[in-house]
Motif scaffolding. Structure first.
Motif, PDB file in Angstrom:
ATOM      1  N   THR A  40      17.005  16.950  -1.495  1.00 38.10           N
ATOM      2  CA  THR A  40      16.946  17.680  -2.760  1.00 38.10           C
ATOM      3  C   THR A  40      17.519  16.789  -3.848  1.00 38.10           C
ATOM      4  O   THR A  40      18.594  16.199  -3.681  1.00 38.10           O
ATOM      5  CB  THR A  40      17.748  18.991  -2.680  1.00 38.10           C
ATOM      6  OG1 THR A  40      19.076  18.683  -2.303  1.00 38.10           O
ATOM      7  CG2 THR A  40      17.133  19.927  -1.661  1.00 38.10           C
ATOM      8  N   GLU A  41      16.824  16.650  -4.946  1.00 37.28           N
ATOM      9  CA  GLU A  41      17.251  15.770  -6.026  1.00 37.28           C
ATOM     10  C   GLU A  41      18.061  16.557  -7.047  1.00 37.28           C
ATOM     11  O   GLU A  41      17.681  17.654  -7.441  1.00 37.28           O
ATOM     12  CB  GLU A  41      16.039  15.143  -6.703  1.00 37.28           C
ATOM     13  CG  GLU A  41      15.260  14.223  -5.784  1.00 37.28           C
ATOM     14  CD  GLU A  41      14.085  13.563  -6.475  1.00 37.28           C
ATOM     15  OE1 GLU A  41      13.942  13.748  -7.697  1.00 37.28           O
ATOM     16  OE2 GLU A  41      13.327  12.876  -5.788  1.00 37.28           O
TER      17      GLU A  41
ATOM     18  N   TYR B  74      12.635  15.964   2.935  1.00 36.35           N
ATOM     19  CA  TYR B  74      12.887  15.365   1.624  1.00 36.35           C
ATOM     20  C   TYR B  74      14.272  15.795   1.161  1.00 36.35           C
ATOM     21  O   TYR B  74      14.669  16.945   1.329  1.00 36.35           O
ATOM     22  CB  TYR B  74      11.859  15.832   0.594  1.00 36.35           C
ATOM     23  CG  TYR B  74      10.454  15.383   0.891  1.00 36.35           C
ATOM     24  CD1 TYR B  74      10.038  14.105   0.567  1.00 36.35           C
ATOM     25  CD2 TYR B  74       9.543  16.236   1.497  1.00 36.35           C
ATOM     26  CE1 TYR B  74       8.760  13.676   0.834  1.00 36.35           C
ATOM     27  CE2 TYR B  74       8.257  15.818   1.766  1.00 36.35           C
ATOM     28  CZ  TYR B  74       7.873  14.543   1.437  1.00 36.35           C
ATOM     29  OH  TYR B  74       6.606  14.117   1.708  1.00 36.35           O
TER      30      TYR B  74
END
Length: 55
Positions: free
Chosen positions: A15-16, A13
């Motif tokens: 990283t936001e 995923y």
């Protein structure tokens, strides 16, 4: 950041980044934007006039 399922397969995923609201531009910034817009219109207009004159 990643997770692993029961078969050992990884799932990655991204990283936001932290989100934030934009701030309204100050009067000084607004006048600068207007000046930049006027300069851009002048540049494009002059380039079009030169192109028409050269053709």
């Amino acid at each position: 950041m990643y997770t692993t399922n029961e078969n050992g397969i990884l799932n990655n995923y991204a990283t936001e980044p932290k989100l934030y609201f934009a701030e309204y531009p100050s009067p000084e910034q607004q006048s600068r934007y207007a000046l930049q817009g006027a300069a851009a219109v002048l540049l494009v207009t002059s380039l079009l006039m030169i192109a028409f004159a050269a053709s």
